[in-house]
Design a protein around this motif. Structure first.
Motif, PDB file in Angstrom:
ATOM      1  N   ASP A 272       0.832  -0.956   0.146  1.00  5.84           N
ATOM      2  CA  ASP A 272      -0.014   0.275   0.245  1.00  5.84           C
ATOM      3  C   ASP A 272       0.864   1.560   0.352  1.00  5.84           C
ATOM      4  O   ASP A 272       1.631   1.357   0.854  1.00  5.84           O
ATOM      5  CB  ASP A 272      -1.191  -0.633   1.350  1.00  5.84           C
ATOM      6  CG  ASP A 272      -1.707   1.170   1.177  1.00  5.84           C
ATOM      7  OD1 ASP A 272      -1.978   2.279   0.452  1.00  5.84           O
ATOM      8  OD2 ASP A 272      -2.992   0.858   2.107  1.00  5.84           O
ATOM      9  N   ASN A 274       0.016   4.607  -0.291  1.00  8.24           N
ATOM     10  CA  ASN A 274      -0.062   5.520   1.062  1.00  8.24           C
ATOM     11  C   ASN A 274       0.463   4.808   2.488  1.00  8.24           C
ATOM     12  O   ASN A 274       0.635   6.003   3.484  1.00  8.24           O
ATOM     13  CB  ASN A 274      -1.883   5.392   1.182  1.00  8.24           C
ATOM     14  CG  ASN A 274      -2.545   5.574   0.159  1.00  8.24           C
ATOM     15  OD1 ASN A 274      -1.364   6.822  -0.738  1.00  8.24           O
ATOM     16  ND2 ASN A 274      -3.656   5.662  -0.998  1.00  8.24           N
ATOM     17  N   GLU A 305      -7.882  -6.340   2.403  1.00 13.98           N
ATOM     18  CA  GLU A 305      -6.866  -5.448   1.802  1.00 13.98           C
ATOM     19  C   GLU A 305      -6.162  -6.925   0.796  1.00 13.98           C
ATOM     20  O   GLU A 305      -6.557  -6.854  -0.404  1.00 13.98           O
ATOM     21  CB  GLU A 305      -5.342  -5.118   2.392  1.00 13.98           C
ATOM     22  CG  GLU A 305      -5.712  -4.439   3.207  1.00 13.98           C
ATOM     23  CD  GLU A 305      -6.301  -4.105   4.947  1.00 13.98           C
ATOM     24  OE1 GLU A 305      -6.975  -5.394   5.286  1.00 13.98           O
ATOM     25  OE2 GLU A 305      -6.437  -2.985   5.362  1.00 13.98           O
ATOM     26  N   GLN A 308      -9.707  -6.724  -1.470  1.00  5.69           N
ATOM     27  CA  GLN A 308      -9.218  -6.161  -2.659  1.00  5.69           C
ATOM     28  C   GLN A 308      -8.397  -5.825  -3.646  1.00  5.69           C
ATOM     29  O   GLN A 308      -8.895  -5.697  -4.609  1.00  5.69           O
ATOM     30  CB  GLN A 308      -9.824  -4.712  -1.737  1.00  5.69           C
ATOM     31  CG  GLN A 308     -10.507  -4.023  -0.458  1.00  5.69           C
ATOM     32  CD  GLN A 308     -10.578  -3.033  -0.676  1.00  5.69           C
ATOM     33  OE1 GLN A 308     -10.339  -2.070  -0.683  1.00  5.69           O
ATOM     34  NE2 GLN A 308     -12.515  -2.661  -0.108  1.00  5.69           N
ATOM     35  N   SER A 309      -6.983  -6.597  -2.841  1.00  3.59           N
ATOM     36  CA  SER A 309      -6.502  -6.624  -3.862  1.00  3.59           C
ATOM     37  C   SER A 309      -6.878  -7.961  -5.230  1.00  3.59           C
ATOM     38  O   SER A 309      -6.191  -7.402  -6.522  1.00  3.59           O
ATOM     39  CB  SER A 309      -5.132  -7.522  -3.701  1.00  3.59           C
ATOM     40  OG  SER A 309      -5.481  -8.931  -2.732  1.00  3.59           O
ATOM     41  N   ASN A 313      -8.547  -4.276  -7.071  1.00  3.57           N
ATOM     42  CA  ASN A 313      -7.354  -3.457  -6.856  1.00  3.57           C
ATOM     43  C   ASN A 313      -8.064  -2.182  -6.707  1.00  3.57           C
ATOM     44  O   ASN A 313      -7.284  -1.385  -7.002  1.00  3.57           O
ATOM     45  CB  ASN A 313      -6.244  -3.769  -7.393  1.00  3.57           C
ATOM     46  CG  ASN A 313      -4.982  -3.302  -6.709  1.00  3.57           C
ATOM     47  OD1 ASN A 313      -5.349  -2.386  -5.892  1.00  3.57           O
ATOM     48  ND2 ASN A 313      -3.491  -3.062  -7.448  1.00  3.57           N
ATOM     49  N   LYS A 315      -7.814   0.260  -4.605  1.00  4.45           N
ATOM     50  CA  LYS A 315      -7.046   0.922  -3.292  1.00  4.45           C
ATOM     51  C   LYS A 315      -5.759   1.543  -4.020  1.00  4.45           C
ATOM     52  O   LYS A 315      -4.990   1.855  -3.279  1.00  4.45           O
ATOM     53  CB  LYS A 315      -6.744   0.401  -2.261  1.00  4.45           C
ATOM     54  CG  LYS A 315      -7.976   0.346  -1.374  1.00  4.45           C
ATOM     55  CD  LYS A 315      -8.691   1.726  -0.625  1.00  4.45           C
ATOM     56  CE  LYS A 315      -9.712   1.257  -0.047  1.00  4.45           C
ATOM     57  NZ  LYS A 315     -10.382   0.909   0.834  1.00  4.45           N
ATOM     58  N   SER A 316      -5.497   0.600  -5.744  1.00  8.50           N
ATOM     59  CA  SER A 316      -4.013   0.816  -5.976  1.00  8.50           C
ATOM     60  C   SER A 316      -2.855   0.493  -5.571  1.00  8.50           C
ATOM     61  O   SER A 316      -2.282   0.646  -5.022  1.00  8.50           O
ATOM     62  CB  SER A 316      -3.988   2.082  -6.552  1.00  8.50           C
ATOM     63  OG  SER A 316      -5.106   2.782  -7.077  1.00  8.50           O
ATOM     64  N   TYR A 317      -3.261  -0.770  -4.681  1.00  6.29           N
ATOM     65  CA  TYR A 317      -2.123  -1.439  -4.024  1.00  6.29           C
ATOM     66  C   TYR A 317      -1.104  -1.323  -5.280  1.00  6.29           C
ATOM     67  O   TYR A 317      -1.183  -2.257  -6.431  1.00  6.29           O
ATOM     68  CB  TYR A 317      -2.107  -2.795  -2.777  1.00  6.29           C
ATOM     69  CG  TYR A 317      -3.176  -2.226  -2.259  1.00  6.29           C
ATOM     70  CD1 TYR A 317      -2.949  -1.903  -1.280  1.00  6.29           C
ATOM     71  CD2 TYR A 317      -4.161  -3.631  -2.421  1.00  6.29           C
ATOM     72  CE1 TYR A 317      -4.051  -1.202  -0.297  1.00  6.29           C
ATOM     73  CE2 TYR A 317      -5.276  -3.291  -1.219  1.00  6.29           C
ATOM     74  CZ  TYR A 317      -5.172  -1.948  -0.328  1.00  6.29           C
ATOM     75  OH  TYR A 317      -6.399  -1.700   0.151  1.00  6.29           O
ATOM     76  N   ASP A 353     -18.744   2.201   2.112  1.00  7.20           N
ATOM     77  CA  ASP A 353     -18.584   2.021   0.632  1.00  7.20           C
ATOM     78  C   ASP A 353     -19.422   0.274  -0.550  1.00  7.20           C
ATOM     79  O   ASP A 353     -18.994  -0.025  -1.154  1.00  7.20           O
ATOM     80  CB  ASP A 353     -16.633   1.684  -0.262  1.00  7.20           C
ATOM     81  CG  ASP A 353     -16.206   0.540   1.188  1.00  7.20           C
ATOM     82  OD1 ASP A 353     -17.515  -0.389   1.276  1.00  7.20           O
ATOM     83  OD2 ASP A 353     -15.250  -0.084   1.485  1.00  7.20           O
TER      84      ASP A 353
ATOM     85  N   GLU B 273     -17.234   5.482  -3.604  1.00  8.91           N
ATOM     86  CA  GLU B 273     -16.109   4.665  -3.300  1.00  8.91           C
ATOM     87  C   GLU B 273     -17.079   3.177  -3.625  1.00  8.91           C
ATOM     88  O   GLU B 273     -16.474   2.306  -4.195  1.00  8.91           O
ATOM     89  CB  GLU B 273     -16.183   4.089  -1.867  1.00  8.91           C
ATOM     90  CG  GLU B 273     -15.044   5.106  -0.819  1.00  8.91           C
ATOM     91  CD  GLU B 273     -15.717   6.946  -0.790  1.00  8.91           C
ATOM     92  OE1 GLU B 273     -16.367   7.471  -0.850  1.00  8.91           O
ATOM     93  OE2 GLU B 273     -14.693   7.874  -1.488  1.00  8.91           O
TER      94      GLU B 273
END
Lengths: 506, 391
Positions: A272, A274, A305, A308-309, A313, A315-317, A353, B273
């Motif tokens: 991540d 961030n 995480e 989501q990955s 993705n 959250k742009s990991y 979300d 989101e």
């Protein structure tokens, strides 16, 4: 005069539909390090919020006795005045202000009407010495690592003449060295007579530093273990943490037939940018058709995480490793790609979300598959209503009409709308993230029954859950995660609560 | 009795929407009484609608921008600038209007996409990005008009867009025939579409409003269309501006309520989101909405240039704030995800009615601003109150 600094007696606290605490008693002696342990949702944080005045006097029942006096805190600042300071997992510092400004934020040292900055900096240096933090007090908070920020928080608490320091999972975001430092500091503060309550999921540190450990489960005090009598052991804590019987709220699936492998992850890592650290570390995972795979672990262990990955993705990991869907190497750049490939993801935070709260049920149900109700870009609204009504019926969404705004529904019904939305996509792999969080037992049962039905129809389900009962009751196989790593894979026959807890707290 | 209960429950559900129409009705009625009917005269209504066209098209685009939780402050001067480019093309380069108009509209899209790029790709807050755009276009407008000052456009066909009327085809009792025919066609279309929608719903076995309520609705809306047509036909008939405005509203209304794209726009507005996790590309939607805003500001610039028959150095001043005010009066929510194109048009007409009515009454410009401000505040207060009640 009792020798307890703090006594919480018969504390009960209810939220609409949920009893978060019932008749909890909790006693802390002066000068001890007292740990509060329990599963997610056991009521630890709620209890501390009651103590620190986040939930004002009157919103709970029972008494808080501090230094022999019954306290009735109406707001947080009342508890601070009394000498209670709480440090949350999410640090409450101002990243763009300096260390000394942060230490005295809200508690400024004044001369007349103006802030006396010189005196402030001097006092800040003293505080930093107390917490053994060697930094220039003029450094900006954002330039410090999390470990050092944690120490600044403690310095801030100390500057307010704190008598009781509460730390909510302080080491969750820290590395080994920083954690060790922090625990050392707590021992140091103990010598200076500061009492400390700590919430932690890491049993190792409980065993290492705790004088006492109180176990909460389902909003009730189970027991208080005494370290001086050698009662604080890993097995004792785990046994008391999970000691609940698995009742038969989990419907049985008679015949289990698994097909080909649907999804496989090899050496899968996610970094991540961030947070500046890896949230998923070299995970291997596979799931077959018709299988429910549970992923257990504590909060922050990287389960969401991981999900989501896989799911495009969002959250742009930075991803490393292979994702094989139906044996084919895939690379999803956007959730849309994952949806097209047949994956659906019901999020953990349905209000945040997952759903469009200001829109009605029907718009929510069709939101991820508008092409299913449209021709050449034009929506057939009648088809929309028809399909929504079908889901309303099959999922038993309790509402007068599908025109109802989703924000007005109860948690269980919202969750069903969320499920309906993703079922309408027609997925072959459904990822459920905490599918029954915050919903009542009846709705839970309905969701479990639905899961079994979907499996029977040939779907595969990955279920992320913090409820061990649910994981054990529903899964065919269990993975356990801790700190981004896959710490274990258990066949359901060999899995039990103790084993999972052990792997989750590694 | 049943009929009244139904009416009551329909009103309750749609109070926010009806509220605006009722407000417009009250404002118009008040001004009519105060001006002895002068306000509702064919001439005044016709002029008023023509004068609000270039704001109304901006308000339509702005609605969608606000729905996706952004703002575009650059639309006023980009309209002014693009209008000036249009004038230069025509009067200095002699390019005919049917070539220049599409070019200018494309320019508008490019300009809007640029804003979209700053907002979606770079992540600059739209307030700042479009504020920068506003300054840049103001400068650009001055630059192209500096040497010549006002650029006069002599093409009558082009100027008709802002001043002209559709052909009359003769008059019956002082009314323009073609305009009457258009009105009649509109009523017929409305009735046919309503009946067909109702049939389709019945085929799905859905509950529909009762027959009597349905007839009342048809008669009521038809009467309003007929009345407006009658008023407008009594002067010079429908102006090109009004025709363009209506087309824009119809296209955007259909786009925002009946298409996948429209759903995506509102989804992004109500929870970005969740929209992202539902497979909607938030970036793409941001580009599209800002691109459409750019195109509409080009259209606004064209309408304004045609109306003045020239491009001036100050064209476009404060258009953006009038458009934003119209959108808010029309019920768009600043929190995003809520707001209708039709609402914003009504909002624009409410604001135009206030100006027009107060002008007729000879109210000083100082009071006019204050009253319009108060109405804006009142509309938003009403919005907040009704929303609180419902949740």
């Amino acid at each position: 005069m009792s020798d307890y600094l703090l006594e919480m007696k018969g504390i009960s606290k209810e939220f609409p539909g949920v009893k978060a605490l019932s008749d909890v008693s909790f006693k802390v002696k002066k000068g001890e390090i007292h740990f509060l342990v329990g599963e997610n949702g056991a009521g630890k944080s709620t209890l501390m919020k009651v103590l620190s005045g986040v939930y004002p006097h009157g919103s709970y029942s029972g008494d808080i006795v501090f230094e022999g006096n019954v306290q009735s805190f109406a707001k947080i600042s009342d508890s601070v005045k009394t000498g209670i300071a709480i440090i949350y997992q999410e640090l409450a510092l101002f990243p763009d202000l300096t260390v000394y400004e942060n230490i005295f934020a809200g508690n400024e040292i004044k001369r007349g009407s103006f802030v006396d900055w010189n005196h402030t900096i001097m006092r800040a240096k003293e505080m930093l010495r107390m917490v053994k933090l060697v930094v220039n007090p003029e450094t900006l908070i954002k330039d410090l690592g999390v470990g050092k920020q944690q120490l600044v928080e403690i310095a801030k608490a100390l500057s307010k003449q704190v008598k009781l320091l509460i730390l909510d999972e302080p080491t969750a975001a820290l590395n080994e060295d920083d954690s060790e430092n922090l625990l050392e500091l707590l021992r140091e503060l103990k010598k200076q007579g500061i009492t400390c309550i700590m919430i932690s999921h890491k049993l190792k540190e409980v065993i290492a530093v705790a004088d006492k450990a109180t176990v909460l489960r389902d909003g009730q005090t189970i027991c208080t273990l005494d370290g001086s009598k050698g009662e604080i052991t890993e097995s004792a804590i785990i046994k008391n943490m999970v000691g609940r019987e698995i009742d038969d709220i989990y419907p049985k699936r008679p015949d289990k037939k698994f097909g080909r492998t649907i999804l496989e992850l090899k050496d899968w890592s996610a970094y991540d940018p961030n947070l500046g650290r890896s949230v998923v570390k070299k995970v291997d995972l596979h799931i077959k058709q018709g299988e429910i795979v549970g992923i257990a672990g504590l909060m922050g262990s990287g389960r969401t995480e991981l999900a989501q990955s896989i799911f495009g993705n969002p959250k742009s990991y930075k991803l490393v490793g292979d994702l094989l869907l139906d044996g084919k190497k895939s690379n999803f750049k956007h959730p849309q790609d994952a949806i097209t490939a047949g994956i659906a993801y019901v999020t953990e935070d349905r209000k945040g979300d997952g759903l469009f709260l200001i829109q009605d049920i029907k718009s929510n149900i069709v939101a991820a598959n508008l092409h299913g109700i449209s021709k050449r870009g034009f929506i057939n609204e009648n088809e929309e209503v028809k399909i929504s009504n079908a889901y309303k019926q099959s999922l038993n969404i309790k509402t007068p009409s599908v025109e109802q705004l989703v924000g007005k529904l109860s948690g269980g019904n919202q969750q069903k709308v969320s499920l309906g939305k993703w079922l309408f996509v027609g997925p072959k792999l459904l990822i459920l993230d905490e599918p029954t969080r915050g919903i009542d037992v009846g709705a839970k049962f309905e969701i479990y029954t639905l899961m079994n039905k979907l499996i029977a129809e040939g779907m595969s389900i990955i279920m992320i859950s913090s409820e061990l009962g649910e994981v054990l009751g529903m899964s065919d196989r269990v993975y356990v995660m801790a700190e981004g790593r896959m710490t274990g894979e258990l066949a359901i026959e060999e899995a039990d609560q103790e084993k999972i807890m052990q792997l989750a707290t590694q | 009795m049943n009929f009244f209960n139904e009416a009551k429950s329909l009103t309750k559900v749609n109070i926010r929407e009806y509220g605006m129409y009722i407000a417009l009705f009250v404002i118009m009625l008040t001004f009519s009484i105060m001006t002895d009917g002068l306000f509702m005269s064919s001439r005044n209504i016709s002029n008023m609608l023509d004068a609000t066209g270039y704001i109304a098209v901006l308000a339509v685009g702005m609605t969608l921008v606000i729905v996706i939780r952004h703002i575009d402050l650059s639309v006023g001067f980009s309209a002014g600038f693009l209008g000036a480019i249009e004038a230069i093309f025509m009067s200095q380069l002699g390019v005919p209007f049917y070539i220049t108009i599409p070019i200018i509209l494309v320019f508008g899209i490019v300009v809007g996409m640029l804003n979209g790029f700053l907002v979606a790709q770079i992540g600059i807050p739209s307030f700042v990005a479009s504020l920068a755009g506003m300054l840049i276009f103001r400068g650009a407008l001055l630059m192209v008009t500096e040497k010549t000052g006002t650029i006069i456009v002599k093409d009558d066909h082009f100027n008709a867009i802002g001043n002209g009327f559709i052909p009359s085809l003769g008059k019956v009792g002082g009314l323009n025939v073609l305009s009457l025919i258009l009105g009649a066609v509109a009523i017929l279309l409305f009735i046919l579409i309503e009946i067909s929608n109702r049939r389709k719903k019945q085929q799905y076995n859905f509950e529909v409003i009762s027959n009597s309520m349905f007839s009342v609705k048809l008669v009521f809306v038809s009467a309003i269309i007929a009345y407006v047509t009658w008023i407008i036909a009594g002067y010079n008939g429908f102006s090109w501006t009004v025709v363009i405005m209506l087309l824009v509203v119809i296209v955007y209304q259909i786009l925002s309520t009946k298409t996948v794209l429209g759903r995506h726009i509102y989804a992004v507005g109500s929870n970005p989101e969740a929209a992202h996790l539902s497979g909607i590309s938030v970036k793409k939607i941001t580009y599209i909405v800002f691109g459409s805003m750019g195109m509409l500001s080009a259209l606004s610039g064209i309408l304004y240039t045609a109306r003045l028959q020239s491009a001036t150095t100050t064209a476009g001043t404060l258009f953006e704030l009038d458009a934003i005010a119209a959108a808010y009066v029309g019920g768009v929510s600043a929190a995003g995800g809520v707001g209708k194109v039709t609402g914003s048009i009504i909002g624009a007409i409410v604001m135009a009615s206030l100006s027009s009515g107060m002008n007729l009454l000879g109210v000083g410009i100082s009071y006019q601003y204050m009253i319009r401000g108060a109405v804006l505040a009142a509309a938003v207060i009403f919005d907040v109150m009704t929303r609180k009640k419902r949740s």
